[in-house]
Design an enzyme around this catalytic site. Structure first.
Site, short mmCIF file in Angstrom:
data_model
loop_
_atom_site.label_atom_id
_atom_site.label_comp_id
_atom_site.label_asym_id
_atom_site.label_seq_id
_atom_site.Cartn_x
_atom_site.Cartn_y
_atom_site.Cartn_z
N GLY A 30 0.73 -1.08 0.14
CA GLY A 30 -0.08 0.07 0.09
C GLY A 30 0.82 1.17 0.01
O GLY A 30 1.87 1.15 0.34
N HIS A 42 -4.23 1.66 7.84
CA HIS A 42 -2.84 2.08 7.90
C HIS A 42 -2.71 3.28 6.68
O HIS A 42 -2.04 4.27 7.19
CB HIS A 42 -1.79 1.04 7.29
CG HIS A 42 -0.46 1.57 7.47
ND1 HIS A 42 0.46 0.89 8.16
CD2 HIS A 42 0.39 2.20 6.41
CE1 HIS A 42 1.78 1.43 7.82
NE2 HIS A 42 1.43 2.21 6.78
N GLU A 43 -3.14 2.84 5.59
CA GLU A 43 -3.18 4.08 4.50
C GLU A 43 -4.01 5.42 4.77
O GLU A 43 -3.31 6.37 4.47
CB GLU A 43 -3.25 3.36 3.15
CG GLU A 43 -2.31 2.03 2.85
CD GLU A 43 -0.81 2.71 2.86
OE1 GLU A 43 -0.29 3.96 2.79
OE2 GLU A 43 -0.07 1.69 3.06
N CYS A 93 6.35 0.08 6.82
CA CYS A 93 5.88 1.24 6.12
C CYS A 93 6.94 1.58 5.64
O CYS A 93 8.26 1.72 5.70
CB CYS A 93 5.55 2.38 7.13
SG CYS A 93 5.11 3.94 6.46
N LEU A 94 6.83 1.80 4.27
CA LEU A 94 7.89 2.31 3.15
C LEU A 94 8.56 3.86 3.74
O LEU A 94 9.60 3.93 3.31
CB LEU A 94 7.29 2.54 1.91
CG LEU A 94 6.78 1.19 1.13
CD1 LEU A 94 6.33 1.64 -0.23
CD2 LEU A 94 8.02 0.26 1.05
N HIS A 99 -2.21 7.84 7.08
CA HIS A 99 -1.30 8.62 6.40
C HIS A 99 -2.07 9.79 5.92
O HIS A 99 -1.43 10.95 5.96
CB HIS A 99 -0.71 7.86 5.19
CG HIS A 99 0.26 7.06 5.43
ND1 HIS A 99 1.69 7.34 5.95
CD2 HIS A 99 0.82 5.75 5.30
CE1 HIS A 99 2.61 6.59 6.15
NE2 HIS A 99 1.98 5.12 5.65
N GLN A 117 2.87 10.29 1.00
CA GLN A 117 4.15 9.65 1.29
C GLN A 117 5.11 9.92 0.15
O GLN A 117 6.43 9.86 0.41
CB GLN A 117 4.05 8.14 1.29
CG GLN A 117 3.55 7.45 2.83
CD GLN A 117 3.38 6.04 2.75
OE1 GLN A 117 2.39 5.53 2.13
NE2 GLN A 117 4.43 5.58 3.11
ZN ZN Z 1 2.99 3.34 5.89
#
Ligand code: ZN
Length: 169
Positions: A43, A134-135, A92-93, A138, A48
């Site tokens: 995701g 999670h997304e 998480c990226l 963000h 981000q």
């Molecule tokens: Zn993330």
């Protein structure tokens, strides 16, 4: 285009709604998907990559099933959270090299628009439900380390400082 890394302050911004389902939004979605697949994520949210709008992409199964079924999600809203919770090891990226268990609702109902502006309602469970939460966090400027215990967060912060001193990210 690059994935912003903690503690970049832009990761704490509140993202704004997407108003136009135009070629720019289409290009942004395409780029997000490319980055997500290239970085091995399941995701990715537009903020981000430094673009604070309510656009996310998901593909929770591609790593295990080895084919891609991407979903583009615009202006999502979770309108039902199960009382039943589940703990999942999240990564998480934007926070490379750190994983931690996070407790979230195991089932959710979410509404959003797809890339064509079509309104959709989805019931999600399992990893997909976790990813949605999670997304969407963000989009509200919340990272998963904001949802773990104080003790675990302290461990993270200590490790992070050490790595920065050592010249890493
Ligand atoms: Zn993330």
């Amino acid at each position: 285009m690059e994935v912003l890394k903690f503690p970049d302050p832009r990761l704490k911004q509140l993202s704004t709604r997407v108003e136009d389902f135009d070629s720019f939004t289409y290009k942004m979605a395409k780029q997000l998907l490319e980055i997500m697949y290239a970085e091995g994520g399941v995701g990715l949210a537009a903020p981000q990559v430094g673009y604070p709008t309510r656009l996310i992409v998901l593909d929770t199964d591609w790593i295990t099933v080895r084919y891609r079924v991407p979903t583009v999600i615009i202006n999502p809203l979770i309108f039902e959270y199960s009382e039943q919770k589940v703990k999942t090891l999240e990564a998480c990226l934007s926070i490379p090299g750190f994983k931690s268990e996070v407790e979230r609702s195991s089932h959710i109902k979410v509404q959003y628009h797809d890339l064509d502006g079509e309104f959709r309602v989805e019931s999600a469970t399992g990893l997909r439900a976790v990813c949605f939460q999670h997304e969407i966090d963000h989009l509200d400027g919340i990272l998963f380390i904001g949802r773990i215990s104080r003790l675990k967060r302290d461990i993270f912060v200590r490790k992070h400082k050490k790595r920065r001193k050592a010249g890493g990210h």
